[in-house]
Design a protein around this motif. Structure first.
Motif, PDB file in Angstrom:
ATOM      1  N   ASP A 283     -12.794  25.544   4.198  1.00 22.83           N
ATOM      2  CA  ASP A 283     -14.217  25.888   4.233  1.00 22.83           C
ATOM      3  C   ASP A 283     -14.532  27.229   3.582  1.00 22.83           C
ATOM      4  O   ASP A 283     -15.684  27.671   3.609  1.00 22.83           O
ATOM      5  CB  ASP A 283     -14.718  25.909   5.683  1.00 22.83           C
ATOM      6  CG  ASP A 283     -14.785  24.519   6.286  1.00 22.83           C
ATOM      7  OD1 ASP A 283     -14.924  23.554   5.522  1.00 22.83           O
ATOM      8  OD2 ASP A 283     -14.679  24.399   7.522  1.00 22.83           O
ATOM      9  N   CYS A 284     -13.529  27.899   3.011  1.00 26.57           N
ATOM     10  CA  CYS A 284     -13.781  29.157   2.324  1.00 26.57           C
ATOM     11  C   CYS A 284     -14.420  28.885   0.957  1.00 26.57           C
ATOM     12  O   CYS A 284     -14.413  27.759   0.453  1.00 26.57           O
ATOM     13  CB  CYS A 284     -12.487  29.950   2.163  1.00 26.57           C
ATOM     14  SG  CYS A 284     -11.770  30.479   3.743  1.00 26.57           S
ATOM     15  N   ALA A 285     -14.949  29.940   0.356  1.00 21.05           N
ATOM     16  CA  ALA A 285     -15.714  29.788  -0.885  1.00 21.05           C
ATOM     17  C   ALA A 285     -14.863  29.254  -2.034  1.00 21.05           C
ATOM     18  O   ALA A 285     -15.288  28.341  -2.761  1.00 21.05           O
ATOM     19  CB  ALA A 285     -16.346  31.128  -1.265  1.00 21.05           C
ATOM     20  N   ALA A 286     -13.664  29.798  -2.228  1.00 22.20           N
ATOM     21  CA  ALA A 286     -12.853  29.420  -3.392  1.00 22.20           C
ATOM     22  C   ALA A 286     -12.518  27.931  -3.423  1.00 22.20           C
ATOM     23  O   ALA A 286     -12.711  27.273  -4.454  1.00 22.20           O
ATOM     24  CB  ALA A 286     -11.582  30.276  -3.448  1.00 22.20           C
ATOM     25  N   PRO A 287     -12.004  27.319  -2.334  1.00 22.49           N
ATOM     26  CA  PRO A 287     -11.728  25.878  -2.375  1.00 22.49           C
ATOM     27  C   PRO A 287     -12.985  25.042  -2.610  1.00 22.49           C
ATOM     28  O   PRO A 287     -12.935  24.033  -3.335  1.00 22.49           O
ATOM     29  CB  PRO A 287     -11.130  25.591  -0.989  1.00 22.49           C
ATOM     30  CG  PRO A 287     -10.620  26.892  -0.506  1.00 22.49           C
ATOM     31  CD  PRO A 287     -11.531  27.921  -1.074  1.00 22.49           C
ATOM     32  N   LYS A 288     -14.105  25.436  -2.019  1.00 27.25           N
ATOM     33  CA  LYS A 288     -15.354  24.711  -2.250  1.00 27.25           C
ATOM     34  C   LYS A 288     -15.714  24.704  -3.736  1.00 27.25           C
ATOM     35  O   LYS A 288     -16.105  23.678  -4.301  1.00 27.25           O
ATOM     36  CB  LYS A 288     -16.499  25.359  -1.460  1.00 27.25           C
ATOM     37  CG  LYS A 288     -16.493  25.142   0.035  1.00 27.25           C
ATOM     38  CD  LYS A 288     -17.739  25.813   0.630  1.00 27.25           C
ATOM     39  CE  LYS A 288     -17.851  25.612   2.117  1.00 27.25           C
ATOM     40  NZ  LYS A 288     -19.070  26.248   2.671  1.00 27.25           N
ATOM     41  N   LEU A 289     -15.609  25.868  -4.363  1.00 28.89           N
ATOM     42  CA  LEU A 289     -15.995  26.006  -5.769  1.00 28.89           C
ATOM     43  C   LEU A 289     -15.113  25.152  -6.675  1.00 28.89           C
ATOM     44  O   LEU A 289     -15.597  24.432  -7.557  1.00 28.89           O
ATOM     45  CB  LEU A 289     -15.924  27.480  -6.180  1.00 28.89           C
ATOM     46  CG  LEU A 289     -16.989  28.395  -5.563  1.00 28.89           C
ATOM     47  CD1 LEU A 289     -16.610  29.857  -5.744  1.00 28.89           C
ATOM     48  CD2 LEU A 289     -18.357  28.121  -6.180  1.00 28.89           C
ATOM     49  N   LEU A 290     -13.802  25.233  -6.476  1.00 30.42           N
ATOM     50  CA  LEU A 290     -12.886  24.468  -7.323  1.00 30.42           C
ATOM     51  C   LEU A 290     -13.041  22.972  -7.090  1.00 30.42           C
ATOM     52  O   LEU A 290     -12.999  22.184  -8.049  1.00 30.42           O
ATOM     53  CB  LEU A 290     -11.452  24.913  -7.046  1.00 30.42           C
ATOM     54  CG  LEU A 290     -11.090  26.311  -7.558  1.00 30.42           C
ATOM     55  CD1 LEU A 290      -9.735  26.755  -7.009  1.00 30.42           C
ATOM     56  CD2 LEU A 290     -11.067  26.335  -9.085  1.00 30.42           C
ATOM     57  N   GLN A 291     -13.232  22.571  -5.837  1.00 30.73           N
ATOM     58  CA  GLN A 291     -13.404  21.150  -5.532  1.00 30.73           C
ATOM     59  C   GLN A 291     -14.616  20.584  -6.276  1.00 30.73           C
ATOM     60  O   GLN A 291     -14.553  19.502  -6.882  1.00 30.73           O
ATOM     61  CB  GLN A 291     -13.561  20.953  -4.023  1.00 30.73           C
ATOM     62  CG  GLN A 291     -13.736  19.513  -3.577  1.00 30.73           C
ATOM     63  CD  GLN A 291     -12.430  18.749  -3.521  1.00 30.73           C
ATOM     64  OE1 GLN A 291     -11.426  19.177  -4.083  1.00 30.73           O
ATOM     65  NE2 GLN A 291     -12.429  17.610  -2.860  1.00 30.73           N
ATOM     66  N   TYR A 292     -15.714  21.296  -6.249  1.00 30.18           N
ATOM     67  CA  TYR A 292     -16.926  20.815  -6.912  1.00 30.18           C
ATOM     68  C   TYR A 292     -16.743  20.796  -8.430  1.00 30.18           C
ATOM     69  O   TYR A 292     -17.150  19.840  -9.108  1.00 30.18           O
ATOM     70  CB  TYR A 292     -18.114  21.702  -6.544  1.00 30.18           C
ATOM     71  CG  TYR A 292     -19.437  21.155  -7.020  1.00 30.18           C
ATOM     72  CD1 TYR A 292     -20.141  20.232  -6.256  1.00 30.18           C
ATOM     73  CD2 TYR A 292     -19.981  21.550  -8.242  1.00 30.18           C
ATOM     74  CE1 TYR A 292     -21.356  19.718  -6.687  1.00 30.18           C
ATOM     75  CE2 TYR A 292     -21.188  21.037  -8.684  1.00 30.18           C
ATOM     76  CZ  TYR A 292     -21.874  20.121  -7.900  1.00 30.18           C
ATOM     77  OH  TYR A 292     -23.064  19.601  -8.350  1.00 30.18           O
ATOM     78  N   ALA A 293     -16.102  21.842  -8.966  1.00 32.69           N
ATOM     79  CA  ALA A 293     -15.891  21.904 -10.417  1.00 32.69           C
ATOM     80  C   ALA A 293     -15.051  20.728 -10.892  1.00 32.69           C
ATOM     81  O   ALA A 293     -15.389  20.070 -11.891  1.00 32.69           O
ATOM     82  CB  ALA A 293     -15.226  23.229 -10.786  1.00 32.69           C
TER      83      ALA A 293
END
Length: 561
Positions: A283-293
């Motif tokens: 739920d941290c920002a970095a995994p969210k960002l990469l997952q969406y990208a």
């Protein structure tokens, strides 16, 4: 999943002429790329505007809950046709949800069954209510109160009985001593045997009295045990269901990498043999960002994460400052997600001591005094073996030592003490344990102190989510005390002497930076302040008793800043 138009943000700033980095950001240790800095500035301008959603970043008196800052992240990305923009994300939830435009959504699968979670949470609530109902049952509370009353009364009665027996024993012993002067041996032995029997009788009567008091408690104890067994059974059921739900949630985080491969959080942690993932992993920002990208076929270019708002009372977080991805939650899953990307080298694997010299400023038959440079390990690490210890071993190959008596943080320069054998080591180490050694550090602080001197007392423990960072913790932290004395003030900085009374990890760094300490981080502190050319902390002076001469000796290393 929200559409690309909702989450992909074009740069408002003219980025013409800014080169795209050749490699992607190493997220655990990095300097933000220029494109990341621009994206961050634009996101922060957005956060400064009034929003439809609510979160109490600052003011504790708004009625919107306790003030709590939050980590945000930006990911510069490139579309297949070459257009540059950025994605933004926050860690955890805002306003009770993970889905707020223009931020990317949670990293779990699109068909995530929230109704299943809701059903489980209702079941947890039901079990909790059942436990609460049992705790409030009149039969239980009455029995518990009666039991506690009788236990307390029994404790007082038995203590009084023990005191009575102790007094009687002293009287009998005194009688025996007096009789030994007047009775013949046969009569004396009879008296001694009689007293021994009296002592046994006392023990027997005490035990019988104890059993009698327990029997009075027994009816209430039976009722209390019955209720508590039911409560424990319900609590255990809730705990087991919670663990099963947590595993189910982790399996819903089927994380992509640049190769298009998916692994869920549980698989990643199991493969690395790390045990159960910490709560909210993913739920941290970095995994969210990469997952969406990856899901939207966007090429990650550069990443940065920053803190927005007020720091918690335990952590040290500065508003708008950049921070690396956390170690316990993010590092394992990012190791999977970054596969297939050309990532910057891990600077933590590069030996920072290459080209640096380590000066031995004193040596005799017992001790070695070293002036350690900054960014130089005291002892070998997991991946980097070059250190003060290893170099001393090379300098003294025939000695049974050298043995370092203490350590300094890699980033701290200054005096280290080593001994040439174990006997001398124990002699000096005992002085560290008993706190009879005098140590003095010099530090340059980012801020102007009002007081000339004082004592900082903030207990410390390791941040389990982000080792080796330390937290201020009054519940589980170890005592940490530091005296300080201002040397001089330099514009916006203050030069101080630190006298650590205790020797906790990062003690001086946390005591300087924390809001309840000096609220002025050490210049160059990349963990609790702002990185510069170096950490401006130096172990300048030490004084202790020499293991051979028994006399006080002291050593000083010039301050390099």
């Amino acid at each position: 999943m929200p559409s690309l138009e909702n989450c992909f943000t074009l740069f408002k700033t003219d980025i013409t002429g800014i080169s795209i980095p050749k490699k992607f950001t190493f997220p655990i240790f990095y300097e933000p790329h220029e494109l990341s800095l621009i994206a961050t500035r634009e996101l922060q301008e957005y956060l400064e505007q009034p929003q439809d959603w609510q979160h109490n970043f600052w003011n504790e008196k708004t009625g919107a809950g306790e003030a709590a800052g939050k980590m945000f992240g930006v990911l510069v990305v490139q579309k297949e046709e070459g257009e540059l923009g950025y994605l933004s994300a926050f860690s955890g939830q805002i306003d009770g949800t993970m889905d707020i435009d223009p931020f990317v959504p949670a990293a779990y699968v699109e068909d995530f069954d929230k109704s299943y979670c809701d059903g489980q949470f209702k079941e947890f609530t039901k079990l909790s209510n059942q436990v609460a109902a049992l705790e409030q049952t009149k039969e239980y509370t009455t029995a518990l109160n009666n039991l506690n009353y009788l236990k307390e009364k029994a404790s007082l009665l038995l203590e009084a009985q023990r005191k009575k027996h102790k007094l009687q024993s002293r009287e009998l012993k005194a009688q025996l001593r007096q009789s030994s002067k007047t009775l013949d041996e046969q009569e004396f032995q009879k008296l001694k045997a009689l007293q021994h029997q009296q002592h046994l009788n006392q023990k027997f009567l005490y035990r019988e009295y104890e059993i009698y008091l327990l029997e009075k408690q027994q009816p209430f104890q039976v009722i209390v045990d019955q209720y508590q067994q039911q409560m424990e059974m319900l609590t255990q059921q809730r705990r087991q269901q919670s663990l099963e739900l947590q595993d189910w949630i982790f399996k819903q985080y089927a994380l992509l990498n640049a190769r298009g491969e998916r692994k869920n959080v549980l698989e990643i942690f199991n493969e690395l043999q790390l045990g159960a993932p910490p709560a909210s992993t993913g739920d941290c920002a970095a995994p969210k960002l990469l997952q969406y990208a990856f899901a939207k076929a966007l090429k990650p270019i550069a990443l940065a994460e920053f803190w927005w708002g007020k720091s918690s009372k335990s952590q040290i977080r500065k508003h708008k400052q950049f921070y690396p991805a956390c170690r316990s939650k993010c590092e394992p899953i990012l190791g999977h997600m970054l596969q297939g990307l050309d990532v910057e080298d891990n600077p933590l694997l590069v030996n920072p001591a290459v080209g640096k010299t380590m000066d031995v400023i004193y040596e005799d038959e017992a001790i070695i005094i070293v002036n350690k440079p900054e960014e130089f390990l005291s002892v070998p690490g997991k991946t980097i073996k070059d250190s003060v210890y290893s170099r001393l071993k090379e300098l003294y190959p025939e000695a049974t030592g050298p043995i370092l008596v203490h350590r300094l943080d890699m980033s701290t320069s200054g005096i280290l003490v080593a001994t040439k054998n174990l006997e001398y080591y124990h002699f000096i180490q005992e002085q560290f344990v008993s706190r009879t050694i005098t140590k003095r550090y010099v530090a340059l602080l980012d801020g102007v102190l009002e007081n000339e001197n004082g004592m900082i007392e903030l207990p410390l423990r390791v941040d389990l989510d982000n080792r080796p960072t330390q937290l201020v913790c009054y519940d589980y932290g170890k005592e940490a005390r530091t005296k300080y004395q201002v040397i001089e003030r330099r514009d916006a900085h203050t030069l101080v002497h630190f006298y650590p009374i205790t020797g906790r990890t990062h003690q001086l760094r946390v005591h300087a930076a924390h809001a309840s300490g000096l609220n002025a981080p050490i210049v160059g502190d990349d963990l609790y302040g702002t990185a510069t050319n170096r950490l401006h902390l130096h172990a300048e002076f030490i004084k202790f008793i020499h293991p051979v001469t028994g006399k006080s000796v002291s050593f000083k290393a010039p301050v390099p800043f």
